[in-house]
Design an enzyme around this catalytic site. Structure first.
Site, PDB file in Angstrom:
ATOM      1  N   GLY A  36      43.513  32.822 -24.098  1.00  0.00           N
ATOM      2  CA  GLY A  36      44.694  33.772 -24.330  1.00  0.00           C
ATOM      3  C   GLY A  36      44.333  35.171 -24.146  1.00  0.00           C
ATOM      4  O   GLY A  36      44.966  36.095 -24.475  1.00  0.00           O
ATOM      5  N   SER A  37      43.295  35.602 -23.405  1.00  0.00           N
ATOM      6  CA  SER A  37      42.946  37.064 -23.472  1.00  0.00           C
ATOM      7  C   SER A  37      44.183  37.810 -22.467  1.00  0.00           C
ATOM      8  O   SER A  37      44.508  39.019 -23.000  1.00  0.00           O
ATOM      9  CB  SER A  37      41.646  37.427 -22.790  1.00  0.00           C
ATOM     10  OG  SER A  37      41.354  37.060 -21.384  1.00  0.00           O
ATOM     11  N   ASN A  38      44.623  37.243 -21.606  1.00  0.00           N
ATOM     12  CA  ASN A  38      45.837  37.964 -20.896  1.00  0.00           C
ATOM     13  C   ASN A  38      47.038  38.041 -21.574  1.00  0.00           C
ATOM     14  O   ASN A  38      47.712  38.997 -21.417  1.00  0.00           O
ATOM     15  CB  ASN A  38      45.959  37.300 -19.366  1.00  0.00           C
ATOM     16  CG  ASN A  38      45.284  37.692 -18.245  1.00  0.00           C
ATOM     17  OD1 ASN A  38      44.855  38.734 -17.840  1.00  0.00           O
ATOM     18  ND2 ASN A  38      43.930  36.943 -17.958  1.00  0.00           N
ATOM     19  N   LEU A  57      47.447  25.318 -17.763  1.00  0.00           N
ATOM     20  CA  LEU A  57      46.781  24.242 -16.949  1.00  0.00           C
ATOM     21  C   LEU A  57      47.555  23.277 -16.718  1.00  0.00           C
ATOM     22  O   LEU A  57      47.152  22.281 -15.962  1.00  0.00           O
ATOM     23  CB  LEU A  57      45.513  24.320 -17.444  1.00  0.00           C
ATOM     24  CG  LEU A  57      44.528  25.160 -17.426  1.00  0.00           C
ATOM     25  CD1 LEU A  57      43.253  24.682 -18.274  1.00  0.00           C
ATOM     26  CD2 LEU A  57      44.051  25.637 -16.173  1.00  0.00           C
ATOM     27  N   LEU A  74      50.823  21.445 -14.957  1.00  0.00           N
ATOM     28  CA  LEU A  74      51.711  21.534 -13.738  1.00  0.00           C
ATOM     29  C   LEU A  74      53.216  22.104 -13.974  1.00  0.00           C
ATOM     30  O   LEU A  74      53.820  21.375 -14.671  1.00  0.00           O
ATOM     31  CB  LEU A  74      51.820  20.373 -12.584  1.00  0.00           C
ATOM     32  CG  LEU A  74      52.407  20.470 -11.323  1.00  0.00           C
ATOM     33  CD1 LEU A  74      51.802  21.372 -10.546  1.00  0.00           C
ATOM     34  CD2 LEU A  74      52.567  19.165 -10.860  1.00  0.00           C
ATOM     35  N   ASN A 114      52.367  34.373 -11.764  1.00  0.00           N
ATOM     36  CA  ASN A 114      50.664  33.728 -12.200  1.00  0.00           C
ATOM     37  C   ASN A 114      49.860  34.778 -11.540  1.00  0.00           C
ATOM     38  O   ASN A 114      49.804  35.446 -10.932  1.00  0.00           O
ATOM     39  CB  ASN A 114      50.752  32.450 -11.405  1.00  0.00           C
ATOM     40  CG  ASN A 114      49.300  31.633 -11.822  1.00  0.00           C
ATOM     41  OD1 ASN A 114      48.840  31.951 -13.128  1.00  0.00           O
ATOM     42  ND2 ASN A 114      48.530  31.374 -10.893  1.00  0.00           N
ATOM     43  N   HIS A 172      45.492  34.955 -10.572  1.00  0.00           N
ATOM     44  CA  HIS A 172      44.464  34.030 -10.080  1.00  0.00           C
ATOM     45  C   HIS A 172      43.398  34.933 -10.076  1.00  0.00           C
ATOM     46  O   HIS A 172      43.320  36.080  -9.586  1.00  0.00           O
ATOM     47  CB  HIS A 172      44.825  33.465  -8.676  1.00  0.00           C
ATOM     48  CG  HIS A 172      43.794  32.344  -8.376  1.00  0.00           C
ATOM     49  ND1 HIS A 172      43.542  31.318  -8.837  1.00  0.00           N
ATOM     50  CD2 HIS A 172      42.799  32.407  -7.570  1.00  0.00           C
ATOM     51  CE1 HIS A 172      42.628  30.657  -8.335  1.00  0.00           C
ATOM     52  NE2 HIS A 172      41.985  31.199  -7.517  1.00  0.00           N
ATOM     53  N   ASP A 178      49.000  28.317  -6.318  1.00  0.00           N
ATOM     54  CA  ASP A 178      48.443  29.455  -5.825  1.00  0.00           C
ATOM     55  C   ASP A 178      48.705  29.860  -4.375  1.00  0.00           C
ATOM     56  O   ASP A 178      48.132  30.625  -3.858  1.00  0.00           O
ATOM     57  CB  ASP A 178      47.020  29.276  -5.775  1.00  0.00           C
ATOM     58  CG  ASP A 178      46.145  29.048  -7.086  1.00  0.00           C
ATOM     59  OD1 ASP A 178      46.790  29.470  -8.111  1.00  0.00           O
ATOM     60  OD2 ASP A 178      45.238  28.393  -7.363  1.00  0.00           O
ATOM     61  N   GLU A 205      42.043  42.028 -14.436  1.00  0.00           N
ATOM     62  CA  GLU A 205      43.210  41.166 -15.019  1.00  0.00           C
ATOM     63  C   GLU A 205      44.156  41.947 -15.965  1.00  0.00           C
ATOM     64  O   GLU A 205      45.203  41.787 -16.087  1.00  0.00           O
ATOM     65  CB  GLU A 205      42.975  39.830 -15.283  1.00  0.00           C
ATOM     66  CG  GLU A 205      42.415  38.929 -14.073  1.00  0.00           C
ATOM     67  CD  GLU A 205      42.277  37.250 -14.451  1.00  0.00           C
ATOM     68  OE1 GLU A 205      42.921  36.998 -15.546  1.00  0.00           O
ATOM     69  OE2 GLU A 205      41.587  36.833 -13.772  1.00  0.00           O
TER      70      GLU A 205
HETATM   71  C1  GRF Z   1      42.350  34.020 -15.914  1.00  0.00           C
HETATM   72  O1  GRF Z   1      41.074  34.103 -15.429  1.00  0.00           O
HETATM   73  C2  GRF Z   1      43.594  33.659 -14.930  1.00  0.00           C
HETATM   74  O2  GRF Z   1      43.166  34.362 -13.870  1.00  0.00           O
HETATM   75  C3  GRF Z   1      43.729  32.448 -14.945  1.00  0.00           C
HETATM   76  O3  GRF Z   1      43.202  31.830 -16.097  1.00  0.00           O
HETATM   77  C4  GRF Z   1      42.483  32.644 -16.772  1.00  0.00           C
HETATM   78  C5  GRF Z   1      43.029  32.768 -18.130  1.00  0.00           C
HETATM   79  O4  GRF Z   1      42.185  33.431 -18.995  1.00  0.00           O
HETATM   80  N1  GRF Z   1      44.951  31.745 -14.163  1.00  0.00           N
HETATM   81  P1  GRF Z   1      42.738  33.915 -20.388  1.00  0.00           P
HETATM   82  O5  GRF Z   1      43.213  32.547 -21.216  1.00  0.00           O
HETATM   83  O6  GRF Z   1      43.843  34.739 -20.274  1.00  0.00           O
HETATM   84  O7  GRF Z   1      41.480  34.458 -21.240  1.00  0.00           O
END
Ligand code: GRF
Length: 187
Positions: free
Chosen positions: A12-14, A85, A87, A102, A104, A145, A174
């Site tokens: 969940g860092s994003n 993760l 679908l 999304n 990637h 993707d 990201e």
């Molecule tokens: C990221 O690398 C993103 O590109 C991919 O999943 C990862 C999620 O990382 N879709 P986080 O859970 O946000 O740390």
């Protein structure tokens, strides 16, 4: 005010970067966190930020009545996938067509598709002898993707880089670009 939902399954860092970015934002609010993993870090982040979170089963996610009800209750305009993760069912893709994005951790169309996530992506990039890698932000459609690309940012691969050294560099890219790009699409 545009209401966004973040769907995430892992670290969940994003999600955290996006939540931080839109705190006290004039026109965008993170109104809901959705996860399929009760252990996901995003659940804790949501609690600490007082954002409503929902742990959904695969059955619930695929339920064409229940899931829209959850999203509509928070007036969700836009969905952000951040390491989700599960679908996404097609009824949801249709409902949020051009309103679901999304990210990637590579330069699509290379190194994408089913099973390409996490460290496996960076392993594949290095095994292919690439000189650069990066991130891709794209709309989500029925094919893994393969939705329309919105933004790509590149970074050079240094001699001696490993999947483990590449991973945090890509992740930092990201965190820098995902929130800004979402803002650009919404404001
Ligand atoms: C990221 O690398 C993103 O590109 C991919 O999943 C990862 C999620 O990382 N879709 P986080 O859970 O946000 O740390």
């Amino acid at each position: 005010m545009k209401h966004i939902a973040i769907f995430a399954s892992g670290k969940g860092s994003n999600a955290r970067a996006i939540i931080n970015y839109f705190q006290n934002h004039a026109s965008v609010k993170v109104a809901l966190i959705v996860t399929n993993n009760p252990e996901a870090e995003v659940v804790k982040i949501a609690h600490s930020q007082k954002i409503i979170s929902a742990v959904v089963s695969k059955k619930f996610l695929n339920d064409e009545k229940e899931m829209p009800r959850l999203l509509d209750a928070q007036k969700i305009d836009f969905i952000v996938l951040a390491g989700f993760l599960q679908l996404v069912p097609s009824y949801l893709l249709n409902r949020y067509s051009q309103r679901m994005v999304n990210i990637h951790p590579a330069l699509l169309p290379k190194f994408g598709g089913q099973g390409m996530y996490g460290i496996k992506v960076h392993e594949a990039v290095l095994a292919a002898g690439e000189k650069e890698t990066g991130i891709t932000i794209h709309y989500v459609n029925e094919k893994y993707d393969q939705g329309e690309i919105i933004l790509q940012k590149k970074l050079k691969i240094a001699p001696g880089d490993t999947p483990q050294t590449l991973s945090p560099k890509v992740l930092a890219l990201e965190h820098k670009w995902y929130p800004k790009t979402i803002e650009k699409l919404l404001v």
